[in-house]
Scaffold this motif. Sequence first.
Motif, PDB file in Angstrom:
ATOM      1  N   TRP A  82       0.837  -1.204   0.000  1.00 14.57           N
ATOM      2  CA  TRP A  82       0.000   0.000   0.000  1.00 14.57           C
ATOM      3  C   TRP A  82       0.873   1.257   0.000  1.00 14.57           C
ATOM      4  O   TRP A  82       0.617   2.218  -0.723  1.00 14.57           O
ATOM      5  N   TRP A 108     -21.171  -3.821   2.083  1.00 15.23           N
ATOM      6  CA  TRP A 108     -19.778  -3.612   2.485  1.00 15.23           C
ATOM      7  C   TRP A 108     -19.003  -2.723   1.509  1.00 15.23           C
ATOM      8  O   TRP A 108     -18.407  -1.724   1.909  1.00 15.23           O
ATOM      9  N   ARG A 112     -17.661   1.993   1.064  1.00 14.96           N
ATOM     10  CA  ARG A 112     -16.222   2.245   1.194  1.00 14.96           C
ATOM     11  C   ARG A 112     -15.574   2.671  -0.126  1.00 14.96           C
ATOM     12  O   ARG A 112     -14.343   2.814  -0.185  1.00 14.96           O
ATOM     13  N   GLY A 115     -13.247   5.758  -0.094  1.00 13.82           N
ATOM     14  CA  GLY A 115     -11.930   5.536   0.499  1.00 13.82           C
ATOM     15  C   GLY A 115     -10.967   4.917  -0.496  1.00 13.82           C
ATOM     16  O   GLY A 115      -9.793   5.302  -0.558  1.00 13.82           O
ATOM     17  N   PHE A 116     -11.468   3.973  -1.301  1.00 12.73           N
ATOM     18  CA  PHE A 116     -10.597   3.369  -2.312  1.00 12.73           C
ATOM     19  C   PHE A 116     -10.225   4.393  -3.377  1.00 12.73           C
ATOM     20  O   PHE A 116      -9.056   4.484  -3.777  1.00 12.73           O
ATOM     21  N   TRP A 287      -5.514  -3.121  -0.806  1.00 10.52           N
ATOM     22  CA  TRP A 287      -6.498  -2.278  -0.110  1.00 10.52           C
ATOM     23  C   TRP A 287      -7.545  -3.144   0.593  1.00 10.52           C
ATOM     24  O   TRP A 287      -7.880  -2.910   1.757  1.00 10.52           O
ATOM     25  N   ARG A 290      -6.112  -5.009   3.532  1.00 11.93           N
ATOM     26  CA  ARG A 290      -5.830  -4.048   4.592  1.00 11.93           C
ATOM     27  C   ARG A 290      -7.121  -3.632   5.312  1.00 11.93           C
ATOM     28  O   ARG A 290      -7.136  -3.481   6.542  1.00 11.93           O
ATOM     29  N   GLN A 291      -8.195  -3.449   4.561  1.00  8.25           N
ATOM     30  CA  GLN A 291      -9.471  -3.097   5.168  1.00  8.25           C
ATOM     31  C   GLN A 291      -9.929  -4.187   6.125  1.00  8.25           C
ATOM     32  O   GLN A 291     -10.394  -3.898   7.241  1.00  8.25           O
ATOM     33  N   THR A 294      -7.721  -4.315   9.227  1.00 10.71           N
ATOM     34  CA  THR A 294      -8.045  -3.226  10.153  1.00 10.71           C
ATOM     35  C   THR A 294      -9.362  -3.487  10.846  1.00 10.71           C
ATOM     36  O   THR A 294      -9.500  -3.311  12.058  1.00 10.71           O
ATOM     37  N   ALA A 295     -10.364  -3.943  10.061  1.00 13.76           N
ATOM     38  CA  ALA A 295     -11.705  -4.140  10.618  1.00 13.76           C
ATOM     39  C   ALA A 295     -11.735  -5.250  11.638  1.00 13.76           C
ATOM     40  O   ALA A 295     -12.486  -5.210  12.604  1.00 13.76           O
TER      41      ALA A 295
END
Length: 296
Positions: A82, A108, A112, A115-116, A287, A290-291, A294-295
């Motif tokens: 990233w 979902w 988002r 953000g992407f 991405w 990573r989402q 993080t989630a």
Amino acid sequence: MSAPLPPLNALRAFEAAARHGHMGRAARELGVTHGAVSRQVHLLEEHLGNRLFLRVGRGLELTERGRELAERATRIFADLAWAVDRVNAKPTAATLLVGVPRAFSIRWLAPRLAGFSEAHPWIELRVDSSRDEVELGRGEADVSIRFGEGPWPGVVVDALGEEQLFPVCAPSLLHGGRPLRSVADLARHTLLHFADTPDWASWLKAVGATDVDATRGPRLSELAAVLAAAEAGQGIAIARSTLVQRELQSGRLVRPFSGEAVDGRGYFLLTTTRGNRQPKVSAFRTWLLRQFGTAR
């Protein structure tokens, strides 16, 4: 002074083998031979002085030390990819075709997208949720998100976490005229079903409830519609954890009871070895992982 790091190729081979649970699939992702991955993993084990895998049949099982290293390695490689993409000098504009189940797209992915796009303004997404399955490498999609338990041979498969099943409803049902205080109170409420899935039966069995009829209630062909009905106070639905994160955080949905069920199915990202060499595919894969990292 910090301890010297093992060779990067060895770490990369180990991370791929741990994620797939299989040397051959890791080799296909990395574009090398099965033997090359095996040698790199053995090199890493020698460097660390610890066993990272147990060979079980034709598959692999992580040791406790291996599991700890794999979790951190996956997160670090995703962060590194990233970061490299973020500083890359104006990549060529590209269109990315994404095949995704309708419920995942609505609940979902769609919330988002901004953000992407902010992180990757050079990529223009084309999301196809008209079919649950699209073919990779034939012009139908560059990447595909699938729901199920596999296997999907011939492609690179990344699990997007383990799905948990649990009941959800509108907050108004908790303290209304027929309050929900125990599982037995479900007998006085509408159970909402997604098609003919046994989700209610699976959850009731997991929590040891034997006196609730899991078959009654309306059945809807769209999971997104089932969850929308639950938000509107029309009944109680069984949700999958990935699809209701934001609704639970905002309070639009609540969990009336504790307890989860796991049925072995979940969401997976499917790509190809060739596709992962393309910056647009690599960026989306990084991405997405990573989402979820993080989630969860």
